[in-house]
Design a protein around this motif. Sequence first.
Motif, PDB file in Angstrom:
ATOM      1  N   THR A 138       0.762  -1.239   0.004  1.00  0.00           N
ATOM      2  CA  THR A 138       0.122   0.023   0.035  1.00  0.00           C
ATOM      3  C   THR A 138       0.776   1.223   0.041  1.00  0.00           C
ATOM      4  OG1 THR A 138      -1.688  -1.110   1.066  1.00  0.00           O
ATOM      5  CG2 THR A 138      -1.760   1.169   1.195  1.00  0.00           C
ATOM      6  N   GLU A 139       1.908   0.979   0.737  1.00  0.00           N
ATOM      7  CA  GLU A 139       2.869   2.389   0.707  1.00  0.00           C
ATOM      8  C   GLU A 139       3.499   2.708  -0.538  1.00  0.00           C
ATOM      9  OE1 GLU A 139       4.336   1.831   5.323  1.00  0.00           O
ATOM     10  OE2 GLU A 139       5.701   1.069   3.673  1.00  0.00           O
ATOM     11  N   LEU A 140       3.765   1.613  -1.315  1.00  0.00           N
ATOM     12  CA  LEU A 140       4.493   1.672  -2.445  1.00  0.00           C
ATOM     13  C   LEU A 140       3.480   2.158  -3.608  1.00  0.00           C
ATOM     14  CD1 LEU A 140       6.752   1.226  -4.805  1.00  0.00           C
ATOM     15  CD2 LEU A 140       6.017  -1.211  -4.735  1.00  0.00           C
ATOM     16  N   VAL A 141       2.360   1.574  -3.786  1.00  0.00           N
ATOM     17  CA  VAL A 141       1.452   1.804  -4.806  1.00  0.00           C
ATOM     18  C   VAL A 141       0.893   3.456  -4.677  1.00  0.00           C
ATOM     19  CG1 VAL A 141       0.663  -0.193  -5.464  1.00  0.00           C
ATOM     20  CG2 VAL A 141      -0.461   1.038  -3.976  1.00  0.00           C
ATOM     21  N   SER A 142       0.826   4.062  -3.710  1.00  0.00           N
ATOM     22  CA  SER A 142       0.395   5.129  -3.325  1.00  0.00           C
ATOM     23  C   SER A 142       1.131   6.200  -3.083  1.00  0.00           C
ATOM     24  CB  SER A 142      -0.572   5.109  -1.889  1.00  0.00           C
ATOM     25  OG  SER A 142       0.263   4.630  -0.849  1.00  0.00           O
ATOM     26  N   LEU A 143       2.632   6.147  -3.420  1.00  0.00           N
ATOM     27  CA  LEU A 143       3.721   7.012  -3.357  1.00  0.00           C
ATOM     28  C   LEU A 143       3.319   8.427  -4.312  1.00  0.00           C
ATOM     29  CD1 LEU A 143       6.922   5.090  -3.586  1.00  0.00           C
ATOM     30  CD2 LEU A 143       6.119   6.416  -1.673  1.00  0.00           C
ATOM     31  N   PRO A 144       3.444   9.344  -3.718  1.00  0.00           N
ATOM     32  CA  PRO A 144       3.338  10.721  -4.609  1.00  0.00           C
ATOM     33  C   PRO A 144       4.351  10.700  -5.444  1.00  0.00           C
ATOM     34  CG  PRO A 144       3.149  11.338  -2.187  1.00  0.00           C
ATOM     35  CD  PRO A 144       3.404   9.925  -2.516  1.00  0.00           C
ATOM     36  N   ARG A 145       3.899  11.466  -6.879  1.00  0.00           N
ATOM     37  CA  ARG A 145       4.934  11.318  -8.059  1.00  0.00           C
ATOM     38  C   ARG A 145       6.189  11.866  -7.819  1.00  0.00           C
ATOM     39  NH1 ARG A 145       6.881  14.729 -12.051  1.00  0.00           N
ATOM     40  NH2 ARG A 145       7.000  13.507 -14.282  1.00  0.00           N
ATOM     41  N   ALA A 176      16.131   3.964 -11.140  1.00  0.00           N
ATOM     42  CA  ALA A 176      14.930   3.225 -11.716  1.00  0.00           C
ATOM     43  C   ALA A 176      13.580   4.143 -11.784  1.00  0.00           C
ATOM     44  CB  ALA A 176      14.716   1.738 -10.972  1.00  0.00           C
ATOM     45  N   VAL A 177      13.401   4.572 -10.679  1.00  0.00           N
ATOM     46  CA  VAL A 177      12.229   5.727 -10.468  1.00  0.00           C
ATOM     47  C   VAL A 177      12.419   6.838 -11.478  1.00  0.00           C
ATOM     48  CG1 VAL A 177      11.097   7.301  -8.911  1.00  0.00           C
ATOM     49  CG2 VAL A 177      11.886   4.898  -8.056  1.00  0.00           C
ATOM     50  N   ALA A 178      13.598   7.261 -11.684  1.00  0.00           N
ATOM     51  CA  ALA A 178      13.832   8.465 -12.447  1.00  0.00           C
ATOM     52  C   ALA A 178      13.446   8.102 -13.838  1.00  0.00           C
ATOM     53  CB  ALA A 178      15.377   8.998 -12.401  1.00  0.00           C
ATOM     54  N   ALA A 179      14.101   6.833 -14.302  1.00  0.00           N
ATOM     55  CA  ALA A 179      13.668   6.631 -15.598  1.00  0.00           C
ATOM     56  C   ALA A 179      12.060   6.229 -15.921  1.00  0.00           C
ATOM     57  CB  ALA A 179      14.388   4.874 -15.861  1.00  0.00           C
ATOM     58  N   TRP A 180      11.322   5.713 -14.861  1.00  0.00           N
ATOM     59  CA  TRP A 180      10.039   5.618 -14.999  1.00  0.00           C
ATOM     60  C   TRP A 180       9.286   6.963 -14.933  1.00  0.00           C
ATOM     61  CZ3 TRP A 180       5.713   4.224 -16.454  1.00  0.00           C
ATOM     62  CH2 TRP A 180       4.361   4.191 -15.563  1.00  0.00           C
ATOM     63  N   ALA A 185       2.924  11.822 -16.378  1.00  0.00           N
ATOM     64  CA  ALA A 185       2.672  13.130 -16.718  1.00  0.00           C
ATOM     65  C   ALA A 185       2.863  14.054 -15.444  1.00  0.00           C
ATOM     66  CB  ALA A 185       1.273  13.479 -17.212  1.00  0.00           C
ATOM     67  N   THR A 186       3.384  15.207 -15.667  1.00  0.00           N
ATOM     68  CA  THR A 186       3.583  16.062 -14.414  1.00  0.00           C
ATOM     69  C   THR A 186       2.358  16.440 -13.622  1.00  0.00           C
ATOM     70  OG1 THR A 186       3.583  17.975 -15.848  1.00  0.00           O
ATOM     71  CG2 THR A 186       5.651  17.137 -15.664  1.00  0.00           C
ATOM     72  N   ASP A 187       1.073  16.481 -14.293  1.00  0.00           N
ATOM     73  CA  ASP A 187       0.144  16.861 -13.362  1.00  0.00           C
ATOM     74  C   ASP A 187      -0.467  15.407 -12.702  1.00  0.00           C
ATOM     75  OD1 ASP A 187      -0.878  15.280 -15.745  1.00  0.00           O
ATOM     76  OD2 ASP A 187      -2.561  16.618 -16.145  1.00  0.00           O
ATOM     77  N   ARG A 188      -0.009  14.453 -12.624  1.00  0.00           N
ATOM     78  CA  ARG A 188      -0.378  13.182 -12.135  1.00  0.00           C
ATOM     79  C   ARG A 188      -0.038  13.252 -10.435  1.00  0.00           C
ATOM     80  NH1 ARG A 188      -2.779   9.264 -15.491  1.00  0.00           N
ATOM     81  NH2 ARG A 188      -3.740   8.619 -13.599  1.00  0.00           N
ATOM     82  N   LEU A 189      -0.733  12.953  -9.666  1.00  0.00           N
ATOM     83  CA  LEU A 189      -0.765  13.039  -8.199  1.00  0.00           C
ATOM     84  C   LEU A 189       0.237  11.882  -7.893  1.00  0.00           C
ATOM     85  CD1 LEU A 189      -4.090  13.718  -7.000  1.00  0.00           C
ATOM     86  CD2 LEU A 189      -2.388  15.348  -7.140  1.00  0.00           C
ATOM     87  N   TRP A 190       0.269  10.766  -8.669  1.00  0.00           N
ATOM     88  CA  TRP A 190       0.742   9.457  -8.183  1.00  0.00           C
ATOM     89  C   TRP A 190       2.144   8.945  -8.957  1.00  0.00           C
ATOM     90  CZ3 TRP A 190      -1.498   9.156  -3.563  1.00  0.00           C
ATOM     91  CH2 TRP A 190      -2.969   9.513  -3.495  1.00  0.00           C
ATOM     92  N   LEU A 191       2.999   8.312  -8.145  1.00  0.00           N
ATOM     93  CA  LEU A 191       4.030   7.869  -9.033  1.00  0.00           C
ATOM     94  C   LEU A 191       3.874   6.685  -9.936  1.00  0.00           C
ATOM     95  CD1 LEU A 191       7.296   7.985  -9.456  1.00  0.00           C
ATOM     96  CD2 LEU A 191       7.445   6.425  -7.425  1.00  0.00           C
ATOM     97  N   PHE A 192       3.001   6.018  -9.521  1.00  0.00           N
ATOM     98  CA  PHE A 192       2.427   5.033 -10.209  1.00  0.00           C
ATOM     99  C   PHE A 192       0.642   4.815 -10.261  1.00  0.00           C
ATOM    100  CE2 PHE A 192       5.930   3.177  -7.615  1.00  0.00           C
ATOM    101  CZ  PHE A 192       6.826   3.047  -8.660  1.00  0.00           C
TER     102      PHE A 192
END
Length: 286
Positions: A138-145, A176-180, A185-192
Amino acid sequence: MLTAEAGAAANTVAAYRSDLMLAAAALDGPLGEADADALTALAGQWAGLARSTVARKAAALRRFYGFLADEGLRGDDPGKALPRPGAARRLPKVLSHGDVDRLFAAIADRVAGPHPLPGDLRLAALIELLYGSGLRATELVSLPRNAVAPDRPFLILRGKGGRERLVPISDRARAAVAAWRTHVATDRLWLFPSGRTHLSRIRLYQLVKALAAEAGIPPDRVSPHVLRHAFATHLLEGGADLRALQAMLGHADIATTEIYTHVDASRLVELVNTRHPLVDAGRTRS
């Protein structure tokens, strides 16, 4: 009350709701009016369940009736009639270093080449964070962008129970995160992101299982939580301090962290056989 006063996570609240609704359906009358005899009969229906399941169901009901009594909605607390079997603490599933190497080899094959697919870059970031930082699903999938910064080797995470902790992020994981993130999009709230919200835990589970099968590992041995276990056990094998591991995992009680010490048994035996003073004394006499 669970949310406002106890700071329980959404998944915990959902689990309590499910257990209370199942109990209400099994009782003849309203759940809030059940007496000790009714709860004793209800507990009898749990005879075929695992001890940990009975412990969870009973704990949810005791919390419910304790709340009713505290609020003056009942003059008694029938929850005392519920069993307290205690949950048997199972040892976590453990992946070997070879298993982890195979997972990352499968990912490396996917992202090799000048133009890897965005989905493969996302998978690489997910697995790096699961195994490299021990995040809960849950912590992972809900990380902010922008939670993982390229110039900061850690992030501040609000985890289970609303507790904040500092989580180290490896250079590999940040890369890896930087590549993904270039595909987010910059207006998305979540990293995933996924649809209007973020990737679900169920989808993460499916991705990890598929990767395990691709790497030649039985899928039933691998899950997001198993990768978290691997993070913990492999750190301990490498000599990590138990208190430091507790902080990184976000465990409120060090007894929860101590379950990982079982994997260190072979290392402890080796230490005794090679470092104990009597070993040197025996060599001297011989």
